[in-house]
Design a protein around this motif. Structure first.
Motif, PDB file in Angstrom:
ATOM      1  N   PHE A   1      21.433 -24.235  17.723  1.00  0.00           N
ATOM      2  CA  PHE A   1      21.138 -24.430  19.146  1.00  0.00           C
ATOM      3  C   PHE A   1      19.918 -23.603  19.568  1.00  0.00           C
ATOM      4  N   ILE A   2      19.039 -24.248  20.352  1.00  0.00           N
ATOM      5  CA  ILE A   2      17.882 -23.535  20.927  1.00  0.00           C
ATOM      6  C   ILE A   2      17.962 -23.660  22.444  1.00  0.00           C
ATOM      7  N   ALA A   3      17.915 -22.524  23.143  1.00  0.00           N
ATOM      8  CA  ALA A   3      17.877 -22.544  24.616  1.00  0.00           C
ATOM      9  C   ALA A   3      16.489 -22.060  25.021  1.00  0.00           C
ATOM     10  N   THR A   4      15.661 -22.979  25.510  1.00  0.00           N
ATOM     11  CA  THR A   4      14.342 -22.519  25.949  1.00  0.00           C
ATOM     12  C   THR A   4      14.424 -22.028  27.397  1.00  0.00           C
ATOM     13  N   GLN A   5      13.748 -20.925  27.663  1.00  0.00           N
ATOM     14  CA  GLN A   5      13.793 -20.301  28.997  1.00  0.00           C
ATOM     15  C   GLN A   5      12.713 -20.918  29.881  1.00  0.00           C
ATOM     16  N   SER A   6      12.622 -22.218  29.875  1.00  0.00           N
ATOM     17  CA  SER A   6      11.551 -22.909  30.604  1.00  0.00           C
ATOM     18  C   SER A   6      11.978 -24.339  30.889  1.00  0.00           C
ATOM     19  N   THR A   7      11.215 -24.987  31.779  1.00  0.00           N
ATOM     20  CA  THR A   7      11.470 -26.405  32.033  1.00  0.00           C
ATOM     21  C   THR A   7      10.865 -27.226  30.895  1.00  0.00           C
ATOM     22  N   GLY A   8       9.617 -26.897  30.547  1.00  0.00           N
ATOM     23  CA  GLY A   8       8.924 -27.637  29.488  1.00  0.00           C
ATOM     24  C   GLY A   8       9.492 -27.285  28.116  1.00  0.00           C
ATOM     25  N   PHE A   9       9.446 -28.258  27.209  1.00  0.00           N
ATOM     26  CA  PHE A   9       9.943 -27.983  25.855  1.00  0.00           C
ATOM     27  C   PHE A   9       9.002 -28.545  24.796  1.00  0.00           C
ATOM     28  N   ASP A  10       7.725 -28.716  25.211  1.00  0.00           N
ATOM     29  CA  ASP A  10       6.757 -29.265  24.265  1.00  0.00           C
ATOM     30  C   ASP A  10       6.368 -28.261  23.177  1.00  0.00           C
ATOM     31  N   HIS A  11       6.841 -27.016  23.281  1.00  0.00           N
ATOM     32  CA  HIS A  11       6.582 -26.019  22.234  1.00  0.00           C
ATOM     33  C   HIS A  11       7.614 -26.127  21.109  1.00  0.00           C
ATOM     34  N   ILE A  12       8.555 -27.057  21.266  1.00  0.00           N
ATOM     35  CA  ILE A  12       9.624 -27.198  20.270  1.00  0.00           C
ATOM     36  C   ILE A  12       9.499 -28.567  19.596  1.00  0.00           C
ATOM     37  N   ASP A  13       9.565 -28.596  18.278  1.00  0.00           N
ATOM     38  CA  ASP A  13       9.545 -29.876  17.568  1.00  0.00           C
ATOM     39  C   ASP A  13      10.947 -30.484  17.692  1.00  0.00           C
ATOM     40  N   VAL A  14      11.118 -31.220  18.791  1.00  0.00           N
ATOM     41  CA  VAL A  14      12.438 -31.748  19.135  1.00  0.00           C
ATOM     42  C   VAL A  14      12.910 -32.779  18.097  1.00  0.00           C
ATOM     43  N   ALA A  15      11.988 -33.586  17.587  1.00  0.00           N
ATOM     44  CA  ALA A  15      12.363 -34.606  16.593  1.00  0.00           C
ATOM     45  C   ALA A  15      12.929 -33.925  15.344  1.00  0.00           C
ATOM     46  N   GLU A  16      12.271 -32.847  14.933  1.00  0.00           N
ATOM     47  CA  GLU A  16      12.748 -32.117  13.755  1.00  0.00           C
ATOM     48  C   GLU A  16      14.104 -31.466  14.041  1.00  0.00           C
ATOM     49  N   CYS A  17      14.276 -30.973  15.265  1.00  0.00           N
ATOM     50  CA  CYS A  17      15.568 -30.384  15.650  1.00  0.00           C
ATOM     51  C   CYS A  17      16.665 -31.444  15.548  1.00  0.00           C
TER      52      CYS A  17
END
Ligand code: NAI
Length: 332
Positions: free
Chosen positions: A67-83
């Motif tokens: 699980f990843i909880a980003t402390q932001s609205t945007g999540f473009d810093h995370i490779d969501v497809a890979e997650c």
């Protein structure tokens, strides 16, 4: 559970320790990178802000991650497809500051309508005369709200508290909301013609670039006040300058400036420790700011204690929910 929280300042750590009692917590003020990922390799949960780039390579270094909880609205810093491929869930903080920006909008409106800024500067100079400082009541005046999303609607609620009439423009209309909040949808031209104050709450994009330009400013009610807490590019600066010169616009209050592309958005400003040099340079050179009928704040409409706390609270809730088998604010 083992939880590693990155990009987290000391004051936030105390809060998170209380909220996530019973778990093993690792705190890092620095970003998550391949240089320190080793320290979190046994963790099932990580939390990051936007500067930690969660790439395939980083994910490979975190074999236990669930699980990843980003402390932001945007999540473009995370490779969501890979997650998704690795069955790692990702949550964000969808909202944190609509009332915050709306309240700042009224701080700016009142600064202009009651000459707060001019009075303050005079008093600092030892001048306590009131000549030229007469303001006007908000009650009974018409506010034009351009953009009725999260922030615009809050602005309308507050305006109603002041006893203002509200005209609003948005590409999407909601008749139910208009009835409940007692505002009227109008065209941009109608807003220009009838508003005593116009406040902008649109996103900046190709369709909204210079939406307040020469044409609209030529149609405004003489003496209107213009408020911008959205993005500088919504206003054509030269056209505003001309409208101020001709006194068609009596004053402007700006939390953002045209040229904002040069500077960072509020998510990034949150982590600014040093003066934002580009903003400083832009502000210093900005001809508008030299006028006494222009009030400027350096992109702080989002920046309240409570807004920052809401980011923290939602992040802690997202993590806590995950540890109890629930996922909230999921983005993947
Ligand atoms: P939102 O997405 O909830 O609302 C935007 C509204 O604009 C929506 O109702 C949408 O239908 C409307 N819209 C979009 N494009 C349009 C167009 N071409 N014509 C007519 N209507 C259009 O956004 P929210 O949360 O209300 O934020 C508004 C803006 O405020 C953000 O985009 C951001 O630029 C700015 N902002 C500034 C902050 C600051 O610290 N100064 C902090 C947060 C946001």
């Amino acid at each position: 559970m083992n939880i590693a929280i990155f990009e987290v300042q000391t004051w936030k750590q105390e809060f998170l320790k209380k909220q996530l009692k019973g778990h093993t917590l690792l705190f890092f003020e620095e970003i998550l990178s391949k240089d320190n990922a080793e320290k979190a390799k046994f963790c099932e949960v990580i939390s990051v802000f936007i500067y930690s780039k969660i790439t395939k390579e980083i994910l490979r270094l975190l074999p236990n991650l669930k699980f990843i909880a980003t402390q932001s609205t945007g999540f473009d810093h995370i490779d969501v497809a890979e997650c998704t491929a690795r069955q790692i869930a990702v949550s964000n903080v969808p909202y944190y500051g609509e009332n915050t920006v709306a309240e700042h909008t009224f701080a700016l409106i009142l600064a202009l309508s009651r000459n707060v800024h001019k009075s303050y500067v005079r008093a600092l100079q030892g001048n306590y005369t009131i000549e030229g400082l007469m303001g006007f009541d908000l009650q009974g005046k018409t506010l034009g709200v351009i953009g009725t999303g999260h922030i615009g609607l809050h602005v309308i609620r507050i305006a109603k508290g002041f006893g203002m009439h509200v005209l609003a423009y948005d590409e999407k209309r909601d008749a139910f909301l208009a009835e409940v909040l007692k505002f009227t949808y109008a065209t941009l031209e109608e807003i220009a013609a009838s508003s005593d104050i116009i406040s902008l709450h649109l996103p900046y994009n190709a369709a909204t670039h210079h939406i307040v330009g020469e044409k609209l400013l030529s149609q405004v009610k003489k003496g209107v006040l213009l408020i911008n807490t959205s993005r500088g590019g919504l206003i054509d600066t030269n056209a505003l300058q001309a409208a101020l010169d001709e006194k068609r616009v009596a004053g402007a209050a700006l939390d953002v400036l045209e040229g904002e592309e040069l500077i960072l958005d509020e998510k990034q400003l949150l982590h600014y420790k040093q003066p934002n040099e580009k903003l400083e340079e832009l502000a210093k050179n900005h001809i508008l700011l030299k006028r006494d009928n222009v009030v400027f704040t350096p992109h702080i409409a989002f920046f309240s204690k409570e807004a920052l706390e809401r980011i923290l609270i939602t992040t802690a809730e997202n993590i806590s929910n995950f540890t109890r088998g629930k996922i909230s604010n999921i983005v993947s």
